[in-house]
Scaffold this motif. Sequence first.
Motif, PDB file in Angstrom:
ATOM      1  N   MET A   1      13.253  -7.625  -2.631  1.00 13.53           N
ATOM      2  CA  MET A   1      12.074  -8.399  -1.913  1.00 13.53           C
ATOM      3  C   MET A   1      11.126  -8.755  -3.019  1.00 13.53           C
ATOM      4  O   MET A   1      10.690  -7.919  -4.116  1.00 13.53           O
ATOM      5  CB  MET A   1      11.391  -7.457  -1.202  1.00 13.53           C
ATOM      6  N   SER A   2      10.674  -9.837  -3.011  1.00 15.04           N
ATOM      7  CA  SER A   2       9.580 -10.408  -4.012  1.00 15.04           C
ATOM      8  C   SER A   2       8.251  -9.837  -3.687  1.00 15.04           C
ATOM      9  O   SER A   2       8.109  -9.258  -2.772  1.00 15.04           O
ATOM     10  CB  SER A   2       9.476 -11.970  -3.678  1.00 15.04           C
ATOM     11  N   LYS A   3       7.545  -9.696  -4.764  1.00 12.91           N
ATOM     12  CA  LYS A   3       5.978  -8.990  -4.968  1.00 12.91           C
ATOM     13  C   LYS A   3       5.147  -9.734  -3.872  1.00 12.91           C
ATOM     14  O   LYS A   3       4.670  -8.957  -3.067  1.00 12.91           O
ATOM     15  CB  LYS A   3       5.312  -9.214  -6.419  1.00 12.91           C
ATOM     16  N   LYS A   4       5.278 -10.663  -3.863  1.00  9.72           N
ATOM     17  CA  LYS A   4       4.377 -11.691  -2.633  1.00  9.72           C
ATOM     18  C   LYS A   4       4.689 -11.294  -1.342  1.00  9.72           C
ATOM     19  O   LYS A   4       4.075 -11.078  -0.551  1.00  9.72           O
ATOM     20  CB  LYS A   4       4.514 -13.190  -2.975  1.00  9.72           C
ATOM     21  N   LYS A   5       6.137 -11.221  -0.974  1.00 11.29           N
ATOM     22  CA  LYS A   5       6.442 -10.917   0.378  1.00 11.29           C
ATOM     23  C   LYS A   5       6.078  -9.301   0.634  1.00 11.29           C
ATOM     24  O   LYS A   5       5.900  -9.135   1.839  1.00 11.29           O
ATOM     25  CB  LYS A   5       8.089 -11.092   0.379  1.00 11.29           C
ATOM     26  N   GLN A   6       6.473  -8.434  -0.328  1.00 18.27           N
ATOM     27  CA  GLN A   6       5.915  -7.208  -0.089  1.00 18.27           C
ATOM     28  C   GLN A   6       4.582  -6.790   0.191  1.00 18.27           C
ATOM     29  O   GLN A   6       4.025  -6.354   1.124  1.00 18.27           O
ATOM     30  CB  GLN A   6       6.345  -6.210  -1.330  1.00 18.27           C
ATOM     31  N   GLN A   7       3.705  -7.843  -0.684  1.00 14.00           N
ATOM     32  CA  GLN A   7       2.172  -7.858  -0.466  1.00 14.00           C
ATOM     33  C   GLN A   7       1.955  -8.158   0.865  1.00 14.00           C
ATOM     34  O   GLN A   7       1.114  -7.765   1.769  1.00 14.00           O
ATOM     35  CB  GLN A   7       1.672  -8.869  -1.537  1.00 14.00           C
ATOM     36  N   LEU A   8       2.570  -9.158   1.301  1.00 12.60           N
ATOM     37  CA  LEU A   8       1.946 -10.042   2.818  1.00 12.60           C
ATOM     38  C   LEU A   8       2.842  -8.933   3.953  1.00 12.60           C
ATOM     39  O   LEU A   8       1.974  -8.538   4.903  1.00 12.60           O
ATOM     40  CB  LEU A   8       2.981 -11.155   3.111  1.00 12.60           C
ATOM     41  N   ILE A   9       3.878  -8.346   3.771  1.00 14.38           N
ATOM     42  CA  ILE A   9       4.257  -7.208   4.738  1.00 14.38           C
ATOM     43  C   ILE A   9       3.221  -6.034   4.653  1.00 14.38           C
ATOM     44  O   ILE A   9       2.866  -5.554   5.857  1.00 14.38           O
ATOM     45  CB  ILE A   9       5.690  -6.504   4.367  1.00 14.38           C
ATOM     46  N   ASP A  10       2.707  -5.695   3.552  1.00  7.53           N
ATOM     47  CA  ASP A  10       1.983  -4.417   3.355  1.00  7.53           C
ATOM     48  C   ASP A  10       0.592  -4.630   4.210  1.00  7.53           C
ATOM     49  O   ASP A  10       0.030  -3.937   5.036  1.00  7.53           O
ATOM     50  CB  ASP A  10       1.600  -3.988   2.117  1.00  7.53           C
ATOM     51  N   ILE A  11      -0.178  -5.954   3.660  1.00  4.16           N
ATOM     52  CA  ILE A  11      -1.300  -6.214   4.184  1.00  4.16           C
ATOM     53  C   ILE A  11      -0.960  -6.455   5.846  1.00  4.16           C
ATOM     54  O   ILE A  11      -1.978  -5.904   6.775  1.00  4.16           O
ATOM     55  CB  ILE A  11      -1.931  -7.497   3.656  1.00  4.16           C
ATOM     56  N   ALA A  12      -0.043  -7.246   6.187  1.00  4.58           N
ATOM     57  CA  ALA A  12       0.013  -7.660   7.688  1.00  4.58           C
ATOM     58  C   ALA A  12       0.316  -6.185   8.501  1.00  4.58           C
ATOM     59  O   ALA A  12      -0.098  -5.794   9.428  1.00  4.58           O
ATOM     60  CB  ALA A  12       1.324  -8.327   7.990  1.00  4.58           C
ATOM     61  N   LEU A  13       0.938  -5.241   7.970  1.00  4.92           N
ATOM     62  CA  LEU A  13       1.190  -3.939   8.806  1.00  4.92           C
ATOM     63  C   LEU A  13       0.262  -3.024   8.936  1.00  4.92           C
ATOM     64  O   LEU A  13      -0.384  -2.877   9.994  1.00  4.92           O
ATOM     65  CB  LEU A  13       2.447  -3.254   7.860  1.00  4.92           C
ATOM     66  N   ASN A  14      -0.972  -3.143   7.776  1.00  9.28           N
ATOM     67  CA  ASN A  14      -1.974  -2.494   7.864  1.00  9.28           C
ATOM     68  C   ASN A  14      -2.970  -3.311   9.019  1.00  9.28           C
ATOM     69  O   ASN A  14      -3.635  -2.651   9.714  1.00  9.28           O
ATOM     70  CB  ASN A  14      -2.936  -2.558   6.634  1.00  9.28           C
ATOM     71  N   LEU A  15      -3.017  -4.396   8.964  1.00  6.03           N
ATOM     72  CA  LEU A  15      -3.806  -5.225   9.926  1.00  6.03           C
ATOM     73  C   LEU A  15      -3.093  -4.927  11.506  1.00  6.03           C
ATOM     74  O   LEU A  15      -3.976  -4.898  12.313  1.00  6.03           O
ATOM     75  CB  LEU A  15      -3.770  -6.828   9.745  1.00  6.03           C
ATOM     76  N   PHE A  16      -1.754  -5.071  11.828  1.00  4.81           N
ATOM     77  CA  PHE A  16      -1.140  -4.848  13.004  1.00  4.81           C
ATOM     78  C   PHE A  16      -1.715  -3.567  13.368  1.00  4.81           C
ATOM     79  O   PHE A  16      -1.867  -3.183  14.447  1.00  4.81           O
ATOM     80  CB  PHE A  16       0.366  -5.018  12.878  1.00  4.81           C
ATOM     81  N   MET A  17      -1.554  -2.600  12.499  1.00  2.00           N
ATOM     82  CA  MET A  17      -1.788  -1.031  13.018  1.00  2.00           C
ATOM     83  C   MET A  17      -3.230  -0.908  13.360  1.00  2.00           C
ATOM     84  O   MET A  17      -3.452  -0.206  14.231  1.00  2.00           O
ATOM     85  CB  MET A  17      -1.445  -0.048  11.770  1.00  2.00           C
ATOM     86  N   SER A  18      -4.158  -1.496  12.548  1.00  2.00           N
ATOM     87  CA  SER A  18      -5.666  -1.313  13.055  1.00  2.00           C
ATOM     88  C   SER A  18      -6.210  -2.575  14.011  1.00  2.00           C
ATOM     89  O   SER A  18      -7.132  -1.990  14.688  1.00  2.00           O
ATOM     90  CB  SER A  18      -6.563  -1.237  11.710  1.00  2.00           C
ATOM     91  N   GLU A  19      -5.655  -3.686  14.006  1.00  2.00           N
ATOM     92  CA  GLU A  19      -6.322  -4.606  15.015  1.00  2.00           C
ATOM     93  C   GLU A  19      -5.379  -4.810  16.262  1.00  2.00           C
ATOM     94  O   GLU A  19      -5.773  -5.460  16.889  1.00  2.00           O
ATOM     95  CB  GLU A  19      -6.636  -5.929  14.100  1.00  2.00           C
ATOM     96  N   GLY A  20      -4.187  -4.642  16.011  1.00  2.00           N
ATOM     97  CA  GLY A  20      -3.087  -4.853  16.869  1.00  2.00           C
ATOM     98  C   GLY A  20      -2.131  -5.996  16.847  1.00  2.00           C
ATOM     99  O   GLY A  20      -2.768  -6.860  15.610  1.00  2.00           O
ATOM    100  N   PHE A  21      -1.231  -6.288  17.317  1.00  2.00           N
ATOM    101  CA  PHE A  21      -0.254  -7.284  17.047  1.00  2.00           C
ATOM    102  C   PHE A  21      -0.926  -8.818  17.314  1.00  2.00           C
ATOM    103  O   PHE A  21      -0.741  -9.790  16.541  1.00  2.00           O
ATOM    104  CB  PHE A  21       1.182  -6.779  17.327  1.00  2.00           C
ATOM    105  N   HIS A  22      -1.050  -8.814  18.877  1.00  2.00           N
ATOM    106  CA  HIS A  22      -1.448 -10.114  19.163  1.00  2.00           C
ATOM    107  C   HIS A  22      -2.755 -10.536  18.569  1.00  2.00           C
ATOM    108  O   HIS A  22      -3.190 -11.653  18.290  1.00  2.00           O
ATOM    109  CB  HIS A  22      -1.594 -10.037  20.612  1.00  2.00           C
TER     110      HIS A  22
END
Length: 183
Positions: A1-22
């Motif tokens: 997995m590319s570094k950018k893709k991993q970065q996007l996943i990590d940031i998105a996951l943190n946001l989804f967990m704290s702010e919700g998916f929708h």
Amino acid sequence: MSKKKQQLIDIALNLFMSEGFHATGIDRIVEVSGISKTTMYRHFESKEVLIRDALLVFSQRQQAAWEFDEPHLLSAEQLMLARFDELEALVQSKHFCGCVFLNASAEYPDEESLIHQVAIAYKAASLAETKRRLASIEDSDNNLALTIELIYEGVVARLLVQQDLGLIQTAKKVVTAVLKSKP
């Protein structure tokens, strides 16, 4: 997995967990990550694919973490209580937002959706892990593993409403009693 893709996943996951998916839009992910929308869509064809991939990565990380508990060194009781200890550490870290898979299922309730399917698979893996940890105790009908899994899931749900560490201690006492009642 590319570094950018991993970065996007990590940031998105943190946001989804704290702010919700929708509640977490692509614009928010792009803003926090500093990565352009074009780059984001190069890695993920849609927000749903990003959510699915983020949940899969989180699931893989959780399952890899379970491997660190040495089953040959710990009793079934110690292995079961270790999961509650991990939960306690998460609540103490102030990063507890409930179960990300339960949250995903609530926001994507269609059981046929890829996101809901990942949640179902994770819950099956969690039950399988509970069964693995109980391998030294005969549990021919699997009721013991399911009982403990339900206790764990119940305390996770309750902690979302009331982050009281006493709830975890109570759950650990109940699990210990359940294990001691097994012939």
